[in-house]
Design a protein around this motif. Structure first.
Motif, PDB file in Angstrom:
ATOM      1  N   ALA A 160      -7.749  38.364 -26.470  1.00  0.00           N
ATOM      2  CA  ALA A 160      -8.294  39.229 -27.522  1.00  0.00           C
ATOM      3  C   ALA A 160      -9.608  39.876 -27.113  1.00  0.00           C
ATOM      4  O   ALA A 160     -10.076  40.796 -27.792  1.00  0.00           O
ATOM      5  CB  ALA A 160      -8.484  38.431 -28.807  1.00  0.00           C
ATOM      6  N   GLY A 161     -10.210  39.412 -26.034  1.00  0.00           N
ATOM      7  CA  GLY A 161     -11.469  39.980 -25.575  1.00  0.00           C
ATOM      8  C   GLY A 161     -12.629  39.029 -25.771  1.00  0.00           C
ATOM      9  O   GLY A 161     -12.481  37.806 -25.649  1.00  0.00           O
ATOM     10  N   THR A 162     -13.768  39.575 -26.083  1.00  0.00           N
ATOM     11  CA  THR A 162     -14.983  38.776 -26.253  1.00  0.00           C
ATOM     12  C   THR A 162     -15.569  39.008 -27.640  1.00  0.00           C
ATOM     13  O   THR A 162     -15.343  40.050 -28.264  1.00  0.00           O
ATOM     14  CB  THR A 162     -16.038  39.123 -25.196  1.00  0.00           C
ATOM     15  N   GLY A 163     -16.337  38.028 -28.099  1.00  0.00           N
ATOM     16  CA  GLY A 163     -16.950  38.122 -29.406  1.00  0.00           C
ATOM     17  C   GLY A 163     -18.294  38.816 -29.373  1.00  0.00           C
ATOM     18  O   GLY A 163     -18.807  39.179 -28.309  1.00  0.00           O
ATOM     19  N   PRO A 164     -18.914  38.986 -30.529  1.00  0.00           N
ATOM     20  CA  PRO A 164     -20.238  39.613 -30.601  1.00  0.00           C
ATOM     21  C   PRO A 164     -21.289  38.755 -29.906  1.00  0.00           C
ATOM     22  O   PRO A 164     -21.104  37.554 -29.695  1.00  0.00           O
ATOM     23  CB  PRO A 164     -20.515  39.694 -32.113  1.00  0.00           C
ATOM     24  N   GLU A 165     -22.406  39.382 -29.578  1.00  0.00           N
ATOM     25  CA  GLU A 165     -23.504  38.669 -28.920  1.00  0.00           C
ATOM     26  C   GLU A 165     -24.205  37.743 -29.920  1.00  0.00           C
ATOM     27  O   GLU A 165     -24.482  38.128 -31.057  1.00  0.00           O
ATOM     28  CB  GLU A 165     -24.502  39.682 -28.364  1.00  0.00           C
ATOM     29  N   LEU A 166     -24.470  36.523 -29.486  1.00  0.00           N
ATOM     30  CA  LEU A 166     -25.269  35.581 -30.271  1.00  0.00           C
ATOM     31  C   LEU A 166     -26.705  35.691 -29.774  1.00  0.00           C
ATOM     32  O   LEU A 166     -27.010  35.275 -28.655  1.00  0.00           O
ATOM     33  CB  LEU A 166     -24.746  34.154 -30.103  1.00  0.00           C
ATOM     34  N   PRO A 167     -27.619  36.241 -30.570  1.00  0.00           N
ATOM     35  CA  PRO A 167     -28.992  36.479 -30.090  1.00  0.00           C
ATOM     36  C   PRO A 167     -29.730  35.185 -29.775  1.00  0.00           C
ATOM     37  O   PRO A 167     -29.404  34.110 -30.309  1.00  0.00           O
ATOM     38  CB  PRO A 167     -29.649  37.221 -31.257  1.00  0.00           C
ATOM     39  N   LYS A 201      -9.271  28.996 -12.482  1.00  0.00           N
ATOM     40  CA  LYS A 201     -10.448  29.509 -13.184  1.00  0.00           C
ATOM     41  C   LYS A 201     -11.557  28.463 -13.078  1.00  0.00           C
ATOM     42  O   LYS A 201     -11.643  27.540 -13.886  1.00  0.00           O
ATOM     43  CB  LYS A 201     -10.131  29.771 -14.660  1.00  0.00           C
ATOM     44  N   GLY A 202     -12.407  28.600 -12.056  1.00  0.00           N
ATOM     45  CA  GLY A 202     -13.440  27.598 -11.823  1.00  0.00           C
ATOM     46  C   GLY A 202     -14.505  27.539 -12.903  1.00  0.00           C
ATOM     47  O   GLY A 202     -15.169  26.522 -13.076  1.00  0.00           O
ATOM     48  N   GLY A 203     -14.680  28.630 -13.656  1.00  0.00           N
ATOM     49  CA  GLY A 203     -15.696  28.666 -14.694  1.00  0.00           C
ATOM     50  C   GLY A 203     -15.158  28.451 -16.093  1.00  0.00           C
ATOM     51  O   GLY A 203     -15.890  28.657 -17.068  1.00  0.00           O
ATOM     52  N   ASP A 228      -2.637  32.775 -17.809  1.00  0.00           N
ATOM     53  CA  ASP A 228      -2.995  33.952 -18.596  1.00  0.00           C
ATOM     54  C   ASP A 228      -4.370  33.699 -19.214  1.00  0.00           C
ATOM     55  O   ASP A 228      -4.883  32.574 -19.170  1.00  0.00           O
ATOM     56  CB  ASP A 228      -1.946  34.225 -19.684  1.00  0.00           C
ATOM     57  N   PRO A 229      -4.980  34.718 -19.809  1.00  0.00           N
ATOM     58  CA  PRO A 229      -6.335  34.541 -20.360  1.00  0.00           C
ATOM     59  C   PRO A 229      -6.403  33.639 -21.579  1.00  0.00           C
ATOM     60  O   PRO A 229      -7.502  33.340 -22.065  1.00  0.00           O
ATOM     61  CB  PRO A 229      -6.755  35.977 -20.717  1.00  0.00           C
ATOM     62  N   GLY A 230      -5.249  33.207 -22.102  1.00  0.00           N
ATOM     63  CA  GLY A 230      -5.281  32.348 -23.274  1.00  0.00           C
ATOM     64  C   GLY A 230      -5.927  33.062 -24.453  1.00  0.00           C
ATOM     65  O   GLY A 230      -5.625  34.232 -24.725  1.00  0.00           O
ATOM     66  N   PRO A 231      -6.829  32.376 -25.181  1.00  0.00           N
ATOM     67  CA  PRO A 231      -7.451  33.027 -26.345  1.00  0.00           C
ATOM     68  C   PRO A 231      -8.284  34.244 -25.970  1.00  0.00           C
ATOM     69  O   PRO A 231      -8.522  35.119 -26.813  1.00  0.00           O
ATOM     70  CB  PRO A 231      -8.315  31.919 -26.938  1.00  0.00           C
ATOM     71  N   CYS A 239     -14.975  28.046 -23.088  1.00  0.00           N
ATOM     72  CA  CYS A 239     -15.978  29.003 -22.622  1.00  0.00           C
ATOM     73  C   CYS A 239     -15.683  29.417 -21.191  1.00  0.00           C
ATOM     74  O   CYS A 239     -15.301  28.580 -20.355  1.00  0.00           O
ATOM     75  CB  CYS A 239     -17.388  28.407 -22.699  1.00  0.00           C
ATOM     76  N   LEU A 240     -15.873  30.678 -20.904  1.00  0.00           N
ATOM     77  CA  LEU A 240     -15.814  31.196 -19.541  1.00  0.00           C
ATOM     78  C   LEU A 240     -17.252  31.405 -19.080  1.00  0.00           C
ATOM     79  O   LEU A 240     -17.977  32.222 -19.640  1.00  0.00           O
ATOM     80  CB  LEU A 240     -15.043  32.514 -19.495  1.00  0.00           C
ATOM     81  N   VAL A 241     -17.642  30.648 -18.058  1.00  0.00           N
ATOM     82  CA  VAL A 241     -19.020  30.665 -17.575  1.00  0.00           C
ATOM     83  C   VAL A 241     -19.046  31.233 -16.158  1.00  0.00           C
ATOM     84  O   VAL A 241     -18.259  30.811 -15.298  1.00  0.00           O
ATOM     85  CB  VAL A 241     -19.631  29.241 -17.588  1.00  0.00           C
ATOM     86  N   ASP A 242     -19.934  32.158 -15.921  1.00  0.00           N
ATOM     87  CA  ASP A 242     -20.080  32.764 -14.594  1.00  0.00           C
ATOM     88  C   ASP A 242     -20.912  31.820 -13.724  1.00  0.00           C
ATOM     89  O   ASP A 242     -22.098  32.056 -13.467  1.00  0.00           O
ATOM     90  CB  ASP A 242     -20.741  34.129 -14.721  1.00  0.00           C
ATOM     91  N   LEU A 243     -20.275  30.738 -13.242  1.00  0.00           N
ATOM     92  CA  LEU A 243     -20.974  29.717 -12.471  1.00  0.00           C
ATOM     93  C   LEU A 243     -21.290  30.211 -11.063  1.00  0.00           C
ATOM     94  O   LEU A 243     -20.439  30.825 -10.391  1.00  0.00           O
ATOM     95  CB  LEU A 243     -20.131  28.440 -12.385  1.00  0.00           C
TER      96      LEU A 243
END
Length: 226
Positions: free
Chosen positions: A161-168, A136-138, A155-158, A117-121
């Motif tokens: 490919a970008g980001t997945g759909p939103e989980l409501p 990458k601290g987050g 590199d961005p690793g997985p 997970c990439l978290v905006d800490l």
């Protein structure tokens, strides 16, 4: 003589009659059986948790709260999008939180069993002195028994490919050994195989279960381990 015999017989009959009357008087009636009132057993059911787990909560409570959410359609989360281009991920999953502060993805080819997970800490762990490359601290890797916060990635690793759909909010995404549910206070993910859990939020990473702070290995900012 006949008169005397008649008198004796009369006396005997009277005596027998008197004895039967006395026995009849001594027979006491059988009291009625006491009435028994049966109360049907009461069945108690534990209410589903409604509030997200607080820091330090038992991992069972975290899992129970996650399970209380509504099941999401996992088939919708096998795709990631970058610059309008969608990439099918096969068995891997990708999702993002409604606030857009946490993006998660699996990579069975290079990191099987790991949820990245990439978290905006707000306050990510500082770059270690021995770290080299792009820090990458987050970046948070969680495999059930370990949580690594902050690492080096060239590199961005997985996430290429970008980001997945939103989980409501309120929905639960199940994949592999993991179950994840999002709330306004953060993303909660549990690993059923290890019986551990993690909360991701911009305020920091909160472990549950046997995960405890340990000395971070080289090029890792912060570490939790069982």
């Amino acid at each position: 003589m006949r008169m005397a015999l008649v008198l004796i017989a009369s006396v005997l009959v009277a005596g027998c009659s008197s004895g039967r009357d006395e026995q009849a008087e001594r027979i006491e009636p059988i009291p009625p059986a006491p009435s028994v009132t049966t109360t049907p057993p009461t069945t108690t059911t534990s209410a589903e948790p409604t509030a997200p787990p607080a820091p330090g909560a038992a991992v069972g409570d975290v899992i129970a709260w996650i399970e209380a959410g509504d099941a999401a359609d996992a088939a919708q989360y096998h795709v990631a999008t970058r610059d309008g281009v969608a990439t099918q991920l096969g068995e891997d999953v990708a999702f993002t939180t409604p606030a857009g502060k946490t993006d998660c993805m699996t990579d069975a080819t290079n990191s099987p069993g790991v949820l990245a997970c990439l978290v905006d800490l707000v306050d990510p762990p500082p770059r270690p002195e021995d770290a080299y490359g792009e820090w990458k601290g987050g970046w948070v890797d969680y495999d059930g028994a370990n949580v690594a916060v902050g690492s080096v990635h060239g590199d961005p690793g997985p996430f290429t490919a970008g980001t997945g759909p939103e989980l409501p909010y309120g929905q639960v995404l199940a994949f592999g050994d993991y179950r994840c549910r999002v709330d306004t206070v953060g993303l909660f993910c549990a690993n059923y195989a290890r019986q551990t859990a993690v909360r991701y939020s911009d305020a920091g990473i909160e472990p549950f279960g046997c995960l405890q702070p340990v000395a971070a290995p080289p090029q890792i900012g912060e570490m939790f381990s069982c």
